[in-house]
Write a protein that holds these residues in place. Structure first.
Motif, PDB file in Angstrom:
ATOM      1  N   GLY A 126       3.281  21.223 -20.697  1.00 37.79           N
ATOM      2  CA  GLY A 126       1.884  20.900 -20.925  1.00 37.79           C
ATOM      3  C   GLY A 126       1.215  20.413 -19.651  1.00 37.79           C
ATOM      4  N   ARG A 127      -0.093  20.310 -19.691  1.00 40.04           N
ATOM      5  CA  ARG A 127      -0.879  19.839 -18.542  1.00 40.04           C
ATOM      6  C   ARG A 127      -1.160  18.352 -18.725  1.00 40.04           C
ATOM      7  N   PHE A 128      -0.644  17.562 -17.796  1.00 40.64           N
ATOM      8  CA  PHE A 128      -0.815  16.123 -17.892  1.00 40.64           C
ATOM      9  C   PHE A 128      -1.367  15.596 -16.575  1.00 40.64           C
ATOM     10  N   SER A 129      -2.128  14.507 -16.664  1.00 40.20           N
ATOM     11  CA  SER A 129      -2.695  13.879 -15.472  1.00 40.20           C
ATOM     12  C   SER A 129      -1.804  12.733 -15.012  1.00 40.20           C
ATOM     13  N   VAL A 130      -2.057  12.261 -13.809  1.00 36.72           N
ATOM     14  CA  VAL A 130      -1.333  11.102 -13.279  1.00 36.72           C
ATOM     15  C   VAL A 130      -1.535   9.897 -14.188  1.00 36.72           C
ATOM     16  N   ARG A 131      -2.755   9.735 -14.690  1.00 38.04           N
ATOM     17  CA  ARG A 131      -3.045   8.602 -15.573  1.00 38.04           C
ATOM     18  C   ARG A 131      -2.203   8.664 -16.851  1.00 38.04           C
ATOM     19  N   GLN A 132      -1.893   9.852 -17.319  1.00 39.75           N
ATOM     20  CA  GLN A 132      -1.093   9.989 -18.538  1.00 39.75           C
ATOM     21  C   GLN A 132       0.397   9.723 -18.305  1.00 39.75           C
ATOM     22  N   ILE A 153       0.842  -1.204   0.000  1.00 38.28           N
ATOM     23  CA  ILE A 153       0.000   0.000   0.000  1.00 38.28           C
ATOM     24  C   ILE A 153       0.875   1.251   0.000  1.00 38.28           C
ATOM     25  N   LEU A 154       1.885   1.265   0.870  1.00 37.45           N
ATOM     26  CA  LEU A 154       2.789   2.411   0.924  1.00 37.45           C
ATOM     27  C   LEU A 154       3.588   2.556  -0.371  1.00 37.45           C
ATOM     28  N   LEU A 155       3.974   1.432  -0.958  1.00 44.25           N
ATOM     29  CA  LEU A 155       4.724   1.479  -2.209  1.00 44.25           C
ATOM     30  C   LEU A 155       3.860   2.081  -3.324  1.00 44.25           C
ATOM     31  N   ALA A 156       2.586   1.699  -3.361  1.00 44.32           N
ATOM     32  CA  ALA A 156       1.672   2.264  -4.360  1.00 44.32           C
ATOM     33  C   ALA A 156       1.539   3.772  -4.165  1.00 44.32           C
ATOM     34  N   PHE A 157       1.437   4.202  -2.898  1.00 44.47           N
ATOM     35  CA  PHE A 157       1.349   5.636  -2.629  1.00 44.47           C
ATOM     36  C   PHE A 157       2.641   6.346  -3.027  1.00 44.47           C
ATOM     37  N   PHE A 158       3.783   5.702  -2.800  1.00 39.85           N
ATOM     38  CA  PHE A 158       5.092   6.255  -3.164  1.00 39.85           C
ATOM     39  C   PHE A 158       5.127   6.606  -4.655  1.00 39.85           C
ATOM     40  N   PHE A 159       4.654   5.698  -5.489  1.00 38.35           N
ATOM     41  CA  PHE A 159       4.705   5.936  -6.931  1.00 38.35           C
ATOM     42  C   PHE A 159       3.569   6.841  -7.406  1.00 38.35           C
ATOM     43  N   PHE A 160       2.437   6.827  -6.704  1.00 44.34           N
ATOM     44  CA  PHE A 160       1.379   7.798  -7.019  1.00 44.34           C
ATOM     45  C   PHE A 160       1.889   9.206  -6.763  1.00 44.34           C
ATOM     46  N   ASN A 161       2.572   9.396  -5.631  1.00 46.84           N
ATOM     47  CA  ASN A 161       3.169  10.688  -5.313  1.00 46.84           C
ATOM     48  C   ASN A 161       4.219  11.082  -6.351  1.00 46.84           C
ATOM     49  N   SER A 162       5.013  10.086  -6.805  1.00 49.61           N
ATOM     50  CA  SER A 162       6.032  10.354  -7.831  1.00 49.61           C
ATOM     51  C   SER A 162       5.393  10.836  -9.122  1.00 49.61           C
ATOM     52  N   ALA A 163       4.280  10.194  -9.513  1.00 50.33           N
ATOM     53  CA  ALA A 163       3.583  10.597 -10.739  1.00 50.33           C
ATOM     54  C   ALA A 163       2.994  11.997 -10.594  1.00 50.33           C
ATOM     55  N   GLN A 164       2.421  12.286  -9.429  1.00 49.53           N
ATOM     56  CA  GLN A 164       1.881  13.625  -9.187  1.00 49.53           C
ATOM     57  C   GLN A 164       2.972  14.682  -9.315  1.00 49.53           C
ATOM     58  N   ARG A 165       4.120  14.399  -8.719  1.00 42.15           N
ATOM     59  CA  ARG A 165       5.225  15.360  -8.767  1.00 42.15           C
ATOM     60  C   ARG A 165       5.688  15.572 -10.212  1.00 42.15           C
ATOM     61  N   TRP A 166       5.730  14.495 -10.988  1.00 42.57           N
ATOM     62  CA  TRP A 166       6.178  14.633 -12.378  1.00 42.57           C
ATOM     63  C   TRP A 166       5.218  15.506 -13.184  1.00 42.57           C
ATOM     64  N   THR A 167       3.907  15.423 -12.882  1.00 41.40           N
ATOM     65  CA  THR A 167       2.960  16.285 -13.599  1.00 41.40           C
ATOM     66  C   THR A 167       3.259  17.755 -13.328  1.00 41.40           C
ATOM     67  N   LEU A 168       3.714  18.070 -12.113  1.00 42.24           N
ATOM     68  CA  LEU A 168       4.070  19.457 -11.787  1.00 42.24           C
ATOM     69  C   LEU A 168       5.344  19.882 -12.517  1.00 42.24           C
ATOM     70  N   ILE A 169       6.334  18.993 -12.558  1.00 39.61           N
ATOM     71  CA  ILE A 169       7.587  19.310 -13.245  1.00 39.61           C
ATOM     72  C   ILE A 169       7.336  19.512 -14.735  1.00 39.61           C
ATOM     73  N   LEU A 170       6.355  18.779 -15.269  1.00 41.84           N
ATOM     74  CA  LEU A 170       6.046  18.855 -16.702  1.00 41.84           C
ATOM     75  C   LEU A 170       5.207  20.074 -17.077  1.00 41.84           C
ATOM     76  N   ARG A 171       4.760  20.862 -16.098  1.00 42.08           N
ATOM     77  CA  ARG A 171       3.863  21.986 -16.376  1.00 42.08           C
ATOM     78  C   ARG A 171       4.364  22.906 -17.489  1.00 42.08           C
ATOM     79  N   PRO A 172       5.669  23.250 -17.539  1.00 43.69           N
ATOM     80  CA  PRO A 172       6.122  24.118 -18.636  1.00 43.69           C
ATOM     81  C   PRO A 172       5.946  23.507 -20.023  1.00 43.69           C
TER      82      PRO A 172
END
Length: 341
Positions: free
Chosen positions: A68-74, A47-66
């Protein structure tokens, strides 16, 4: 010769780290310790590992903002394919495969996506150093020689954040400096450097606003505090309870160890890091090794399976992707035609 050395060096490092980790270990005790592990830790670990990578994906969407706008699913599929690639392929080529796949699916430039991963790794380093410093502060008294590591961590945080923020807020300064220096370099190096620096400063534009910088730092810290919880669970599976400060030190040492050249899957660095960081606190070498094996297998199996499922579902040609990833690593022009299905 260069490629042979690149393949040989990780093997030598892995063997050396395993020799260090296993030196003086009673294999019979290690075997019995492994068999006595508690199964209850598996569910919360996953469960914690899944959250770890969900958080990683969320962070990457922020880094990618310059870009384009991308979702965690993308972003999650290519991210997990990349991590799985690092688990089974040499030379950390999973990062390049991740870049190639996401660029194809998003329409972003490959150099741009690659530079977002550089930003990601820099933020990871800041997060890891902050977690290490937090652990040292919580412990109060460190093992002999570790105070030097604390001083290096503090200096690293200050230096790295200063560089990242300056590059993000004043991109024209760094680009102008490169233009002044590049005429003395080979044309190919100058052109490639200009491209990557442009994309890097573009990616660092996410740090131009205090709110986004704070969000990225918070997510990076959270990511590595979750990693500390995973270390704690790995030890708890063998009946060992340690303070939060100790597990944070383990995270810092493990992150440093896995940055060394090693075979795919990080076998060797993780074992050496657990032994190095835990034995000064009275934990036996056999228990430290058993916990490191649980920690490593608990990551390797679900990450590799998840990445493999995403890869298969997209029907990509493995050979084509490897070829394009290799071309990216060499900095050559990469054809933009579709992957073979």
């Amino acid at each position: 010769m260069k490629r042979l050395l690149a393949l040989l060096l990780p093997i030598l490092f892995t063997v050396g780290l395993l020799v260090y980790a296993l030196r003086g270990v009673d294999l019979g005790t290690l075997r019995s310790t492994l068999l006595e592990g508690e199964l209850w830790v598996i569910a919360p670990f996953l469960i914690l590992l899944a959250f770890f990578f969900f958080n990683s994906a969320q962070r990457w969407t922020l880094i990618l903002r310059p870009f384009g706008r991308f979702s965690v699913r993308q972003v999650a599929p290519s991210m997990m394919i990349g991590f799985a690639g690092n688990n089974v392929l040499p030379l950390r080529i999973g990062e390049l495969i991740r870049t190639v796949i996401f660029a194809k699916e998003s329409g972003c430039s490959r150099s741009g996506v690659l530079m977002t991963l550089v930003v990601e790794r820099a933020l990871d380093l800041v997060g890891i150093l902050l977690v290490f410093v937090t652990g040292a502060i919580l412990l109060g008294e460190l093992p002999p020689g570790w105070t030097y590591g604390l001083a290096i961590a503090l200096a690293g945080i200050l230096t790295l954040m200063t560089v990242l923020v300056l590059l993000g807020r004043f991109p024209n300064v760094s680009l102008g400096l490169w233009r002044r220096l590049s005429p003395s370099l080979p044309a190919v190096v100058a052109e490639r450097g200009q491209t990557y620096l442009t994309e890097l400063t573009r990616g660092l534009a996410a740090l131009a606003t205090p709110s986004t910088t704070a969000a990225l730092l918070a997510q990076s810290l959270l990511r590595w505090y979750v990693a500390a919880a995973l270390v704690w669970l790995s030890l708890a599976g063998y009946g060992v309870s340690v303070s939060p400060g100790v597990v944070m030190l383990v995270v810092g040492v493990t992150a440093a160890a896995v940055s060394l050249p090693s075979v795919p899957g990080f076998v060797g660095p993780v074992q050496a890091a657990f032994v190095f960081a835990l034995t000064p606190f009275g934990i036996s070498q056999e228990v430290a090794l058993a916990a490191s094996i649980l920690f490593l297998v608990g990551h390797w199996v679900p990450i590799t399976l998840t990445g493999a499922l995403f890869f298969v579902s997209r029907h990509y040609s493995y050979r084509q992707i490897r070829r394009e990833a290799a071309a990216l690593s060499e900095g050559s022009e990469i054809a933009q035609d579709d992957f073979r299905r």
